[in-house]
Design an enzyme around this catalytic site. Structure first.
Site, short mmCIF file in Angstrom:
data_model
loop_
_atom_site.label_atom_id
_atom_site.label_comp_id
_atom_site.label_asym_id
_atom_site.label_seq_id
_atom_site.Cartn_x
_atom_site.Cartn_y
_atom_site.Cartn_z
CE LYS A 255 -3.77 -1.98 2.47
NZ LYS A 255 -4.54 -2.03 3.91
CG ASP B 158 1.19 -0.96 13.56
OD1 ASP B 158 1.18 0.15 12.96
OD2 ASP B 158 0.29 -1.82 13.20
N GLY C 255 -11.72 -3.84 12.87
CA GLY C 255 -11.82 -4.19 11.68
C GLY C 255 -11.57 -5.39 11.31
CB ILE D 47 -16.23 -3.24 12.27
CG1 ILE D 47 -15.86 -4.30 11.23
CG2 ILE D 47 -17.53 -3.61 12.92
CD1 ILE D 47 -15.58 -5.63 11.91
N GLY D 48 -15.67 -0.13 13.17
CA GLY D 48 -15.96 0.86 14.50
C GLY D 48 -16.69 2.22 13.54
#
EC number: 2.7.2.1
Length: 397
Positions: free
Chosen positions: A17, A147, A209, A330-331
């Site tokens: 990405k 992360d 997610g 999702i959140g």
């Protein structure tokens, strides 16, 4: 244009990405994806000024190297090259070595490679991306954003496993946590929304997610998080099991399952997919529920209940409580899942703002519920990890 653009690279095992981010506004000037690396249909697509393009990736060299090499010509062709001041790399695991963003050197790259045992799917790919980008953009300073870094403020009581001490001292087994860049970003945005300094703000951040985690943020710092030594633990996810009795692994091995089969099941055939027997996608779960699918309904209940349990337990980690933050695919978008999670937290007294919950989707932030009992809010904040990577890269120039 301003000289504040950063090329952000997220290198996966078979994908890449990339985005050119304006570090001031957070806007993605260019965004794209290379996928199916190592296969005959390897390709690369991007979006610029609302227009999408796709090309095939061919050649005997590493597809990561070929794709990043093509970014040199692409950024020049689109007139972006002269405004790019740095390259920022998302790296999944920094272990205990990397507690903040660092400028990339050969020594740093080697250390990232040494951490491959802790993130075998991610860190080797991250290092490949770094080496390819250093070769393709030799004049640009490059930075690694981890992360795990945000969670390095966790106290010892939170990151220590209840296991033999030598497992930590000899093998580094402890809680590391992931999604740190996302939890960092949304907590800062949440503090702005409630008009408080981040150093005085405490939240429970819920990143939902395909991968999912909860983070307790006390006065702006991560003090606990649901993912542990690997991204397999914590919440139920799209295909990952989350927390599990470790005795089950021994049981399955004794039943004749291979180690590979056990961990393939726990990583790729569990979660929404495993419980529903249908799909790993939350949207598919909700659609099947409406049609009366029992497995989908059970997956919905297990998922939301486990998220609610983690939120409730993390109140013990906070000195004060300003609210719950929902983020991730999702959140940010699933109104029914957010509603059910808050409904399970009935003793906290959250009252849903129905219109607010409907409006806070598809990239829109907002307040979706308020607890008069606690004076806390439930917020939806779209995450922007690429912006954090761009900002932190520019800060080190």
């Amino acid at each position: 244009m301003s000289n504040s653009f950063v090329l952000v690279i997220n290198s996966g095992s078979s994908s890449l990405k990339f985005a050119v981010i304006d570090s001031v506004s957070g806007d993605a000037v260019l965004s794209g994806l290379g996928e199916c690396f190592g296969l005959s249909d390897a390709r690369m697509s991007w979006k610029f000024n609302g227009e999408k393009k796709e090309i095939s990736i061919e050649g005997d060299d590493s597809h990561h190297k070929i794709a990043i090499g093509k970014l040199v010509g692409l950024t020049e062709e689109l007139g972006l090259a002269q405004d790019i001041v740095a390259v920022g790399h998302r790296i999944v695991h920094g272990g205990e070595k990397f507690t903040k963003t660092v400028r990339i050197t050969e020594e740093v790259t080697q250390e990232i490679e040494k951490l491959a045992d802790l993130a075998p799917l991610h860190n080797p790919a991250g290092a490949i991306g770094i080496r390819a980008a250093v070769e393709a953009f030799p004049s640009l300073p490059q930075f690694a954003v981890f992360d795990t870094a945000f969670h390095q403020t966790m106290p010892q009581r939170a990151f220590t496993g209840a296991i033999a001490k030598e497992l930590y001292t000899d093998f580094g087994i402890r809680r590391y946590g992931f999604h740190g860049t996302s939890h960092y970003f949304v907590s800062r945005e949440a503090a702005k929304m409630i008009n408080k300094p981040i150093e005085e703000s405490s939240f429970i951040s819920v990143h939902l997610g395909n991968g999912a985690s909860v983070c307790a943020i006390n006065n702006g710092e991560s003090v606990d998080t649901s993912m542990g030594f690997t991204p397999l633990s914590g919440l139920m996810m799209g295909t990952r099991c989350g927390d599990l009795d470790p005795g089950i692994i021994e049981y399955l091995l004794k039943k004749g399952w291979s180690q590979e089969k056990v961990f393939n099941s726990l990583n790729k055939a569990s979660g929404f997919l495993g419980v529903s027997g249908l799909t790993s996608d939350a949207r598919g779960i909700l659609e099947a529920m409406e049609e009366g699918h029992e497995g989908a309904a059970l997956a919905f209940q297990v998922f939301t209940y486990r998220v609610s349990k983690y939120i409730a337990s993390y109140l013990a980690a906070l000195d004060s409580f300003d609210g719950i933050i929902f983020t991730g695919g999702i959140g940010e978008n699933s109104m029914p899942i957010r509603r059910e999670i808050l409904k399970n937290l009935k003793l906290l007294g959250f009252v849903e703002d129905v219109k607010g919950n409907e409006d806070a989707r598809f990239g829109n932030a907002g307040v979706i519920a308020t607890s008069e009992l606690l004076g806390a809010k439930a917020l939806v904040i779209p995450t922007n990890e690429e912006w954090v990577i761009a900002q932190q890269s520019v800060e080190l120039l």
